[in-house]
Design a protein around this motif. Structure first.
Motif, PDB file in Angstrom:
ATOM      1  N   SER A 100       0.849  -1.197   0.000  1.00 58.82           N
ATOM      2  CA  SER A 100       0.000   0.000   0.000  1.00 58.82           C
ATOM      3  C   SER A 100       0.882   1.243   0.000  1.00 58.82           C
ATOM      4  CB  SER A 100      -0.915   0.007   1.233  1.00 58.82           C
ATOM      5  OG  SER A 100      -0.128   0.136   2.407  1.00 58.82           O
ATOM      6  N   GLU A 101       0.241   2.380  -0.239  1.00 58.37           N
ATOM      7  CA  GLU A 101       0.968   3.648  -0.197  1.00 58.37           C
ATOM      8  C   GLU A 101       1.407   3.964   1.231  1.00 58.37           C
ATOM      9  OE1 GLU A 101      -0.991   6.933  -2.082  1.00 58.37           O
ATOM     10  OE2 GLU A 101      -1.494   5.733  -3.851  1.00 58.37           O
ATOM     11  N   GLU A 102       0.624   3.546   2.201  1.00 54.93           N
ATOM     12  CA  GLU A 102       0.973   3.764   3.609  1.00 54.93           C
ATOM     13  C   GLU A 102       2.251   3.002   3.974  1.00 54.93           C
ATOM     14  OE1 GLU A 102      -1.000   2.458   7.738  1.00 54.93           O
ATOM     15  OE2 GLU A 102      -2.329   3.650   6.474  1.00 54.93           O
ATOM     16  N   GLU A 103       2.338   1.765   3.492  1.00 54.42           N
ATOM     17  CA  GLU A 103       3.548   0.969   3.741  1.00 54.42           C
ATOM     18  C   GLU A 103       4.756   1.585   3.034  1.00 54.42           C
ATOM     19  OE1 GLU A 103       5.223  -3.603   3.332  1.00 54.42           O
ATOM     20  OE2 GLU A 103       3.363  -3.056   2.328  1.00 54.42           O
ATOM     21  N   GLU A 104       4.555   2.064   1.822  1.00 57.65           N
ATOM     22  CA  GLU A 104       5.640   2.706   1.075  1.00 57.65           C
ATOM     23  C   GLU A 104       6.133   3.952   1.802  1.00 57.65           C
ATOM     24  OE1 GLU A 104       6.493   4.564  -3.375  1.00 57.65           O
ATOM     25  OE2 GLU A 104       4.604   3.528  -2.970  1.00 57.65           O
ATOM     26  N   GLU A 105       5.209   4.717   2.354  1.00 54.22           N
ATOM     27  CA  GLU A 105       5.584   5.918   3.104  1.00 54.22           C
ATOM     28  C   GLU A 105       6.312   5.544   4.393  1.00 54.22           C
ATOM     29  OE1 GLU A 105       3.400   9.675   5.214  1.00 54.22           O
ATOM     30  OE2 GLU A 105       2.529   8.906   3.360  1.00 54.22           O
ATOM     31  N   PHE A 106       5.891   4.455   5.036  1.00 50.64           N
ATOM     32  CA  PHE A 106       6.552   3.994   6.259  1.00 50.64           C
ATOM     33  C   PHE A 106       8.014   3.674   5.992  1.00 50.64           C
ATOM     34  CE2 PHE A 106       8.002   0.548   9.010  1.00 50.64           C
ATOM     35  CZ  PHE A 106       7.761   1.069  10.271  1.00 50.64           C
ATOM     36  N   TYR A 107       8.309   3.041   4.859  1.00 51.28           N
ATOM     37  CA  TYR A 107       9.670   2.617   4.527  1.00 51.28           C
ATOM     38  C   TYR A 107      10.489   3.692   3.811  1.00 51.28           C
ATOM     39  CZ  TYR A 107       8.745  -2.159   6.002  1.00 51.28           C
ATOM     40  OH  TYR A 107       8.456  -3.275   6.743  1.00 51.28           O
ATOM     41  N   THR A 108      10.002   4.925   3.759  1.00 51.37           N
ATOM     42  CA  THR A 108      10.818   6.026   3.247  1.00 51.37           C
ATOM     43  C   THR A 108      11.995   6.181   4.197  1.00 51.37           C
ATOM     44  OG1 THR A 108       8.856   7.108   2.390  1.00 51.37           O
ATOM     45  CG2 THR A 108      10.833   8.470   2.618  1.00 51.37           C
ATOM     46  N   PHE A 109      13.218   6.156   3.665  1.00 54.38           N
ATOM     47  CA  PHE A 109      14.399   6.048   4.512  1.00 54.38           C
ATOM     48  C   PHE A 109      14.502   7.146   5.562  1.00 54.38           C
ATOM     49  CE2 PHE A 109      18.776   6.882   5.677  1.00 54.38           C
ATOM     50  CZ  PHE A 109      19.127   5.654   6.207  1.00 54.38           C
ATOM     51  N   ALA A 110      14.328   8.386   5.185  1.00 55.60           N
ATOM     52  CA  ALA A 110      14.509   9.488   6.140  1.00 55.60           C
ATOM     53  C   ALA A 110      13.546   9.348   7.326  1.00 55.60           C
ATOM     54  CB  ALA A 110      14.307  10.824   5.440  1.00 55.60           C
ATOM     55  N   LYS A 111      12.293   9.055   7.046  1.00 48.52           N
ATOM     56  CA  LYS A 111      11.298   8.900   8.111  1.00 48.52           C
ATOM     57  C   LYS A 111      11.575   7.648   8.941  1.00 48.52           C
ATOM     58  CE  LYS A 111       7.609  11.272   5.649  1.00 48.52           C
ATOM     59  NZ  LYS A 111       6.258  11.150   5.086  1.00 48.52           N
ATOM     60  N   LEU A 112      11.907   6.564   8.257  1.00 48.05           N
ATOM     61  CA  LEU A 112      12.183   5.303   8.943  1.00 48.05           C
ATOM     62  C   LEU A 112      13.386   5.438   9.868  1.00 48.05           C
ATOM     63  CD1 LEU A 112      11.612   2.263   9.313  1.00 48.05           C
ATOM     64  CD2 LEU A 112      13.109   1.870   7.345  1.00 48.05           C
ATOM     65  N   MET A 113      14.458   6.021   9.393  1.00 51.12           N
ATOM     66  CA  MET A 113      15.677   6.139  10.199  1.00 51.12           C
ATOM     67  C   MET A 113      15.449   7.050  11.402  1.00 51.12           C
ATOM     68  SD  MET A 113      18.567   4.771  10.274  1.00 51.12           S
ATOM     69  CE  MET A 113      19.588   4.924  11.719  1.00 51.12           C
ATOM     70  N   LYS A 114      14.660   8.086  11.222  1.00 51.51           N
ATOM     71  CA  LYS A 114      14.356   8.985  12.337  1.00 51.51           C
ATOM     72  C   LYS A 114      13.603   8.225  13.435  1.00 51.51           C
ATOM     73  CE  LYS A 114      12.399  13.497  13.338  1.00 51.51           C
ATOM     74  NZ  LYS A 114      11.731  14.678  12.780  1.00 51.51           N
TER      75      LYS A 114
END
Length: 163
Positions: free
Chosen positions: A86-100
């Motif tokens: 899903s788009e929500e999962e794709e947004e979750f795995y965005t590196f900058a957000k995930l690493m933060k």
């Protein structure tokens, strides 16, 4: 009428044979170079085999980039593609957000690497010097995302506190 045929006049010119770093006198040998109608035809001076030129890339001759699909000729860093549900999962795995989120809530660390730009370290694990690559630390953003996907961080985001 009589017809006359002319044959090309052939003469020879001698040129001193030299090697890199030797003067013409030090070389002491000569090679014969044929001359045809005033044009000099080069002749080999040494017994060394001729250098071979690199062949042009297939892309230059065919108009397609056929090297990019060949693993032996890949000069670019390979880009991993991830498939999300899903788009929500794709947004979750965005590196900058995930690493933060990983840094703030899971105590992951990132620090400058010796061989790579950054090392992304799991909590309470050694870094590049003492740790094992892809077990204790990661050097690429894609490796962090892949690790999180393998361990189902998106599905476990509530219990891991990564919301």
């Amino acid at each position: 009428t009589t017809s006359t045929t002319t044959t090309p006049r052939t003469t020879t010119a001698t040129t001193p044979k030299t090697r890199r770093g030797q003067s013409k006198k030090a070389a002491g040998t000569t090679a014969t170079t044929p001359v045809h109608n005033g044009l000099v035809t080069p002749s080999p001076v040494s017994n060394r085999p001729l250098r071979t030129r690199r062949q042009s890339s297939p892309a230059a001759t065919t108009g397609t980039n056929s090297w990019s699909s060949s693993p032996n000729h890949s000069r670019k860093k390979k880009i991993k593609t991830f498939h999300f549900q899903s788009e929500e999962e794709e947004e979750f795995y965005t590196f900058a957000k995930l690493m933060k989120k990983l840094e703030q809530r899971q105590r992951w660390k990132y620090k400058p690497g010796k061989l790579h730009s950054w090392n992304y370290c799991l909590p309470d694990r050694p870094g590049e010097g003492k740790g094992i690559h892809l077990v204790d630390y990661f050097t690429e953003e894609d490796e962090v995302i892949h690790y999180c996907m393998q361990n189902s961080f998106y599905e476990k985001r509530h219990e891991l506190g990564l919301e």
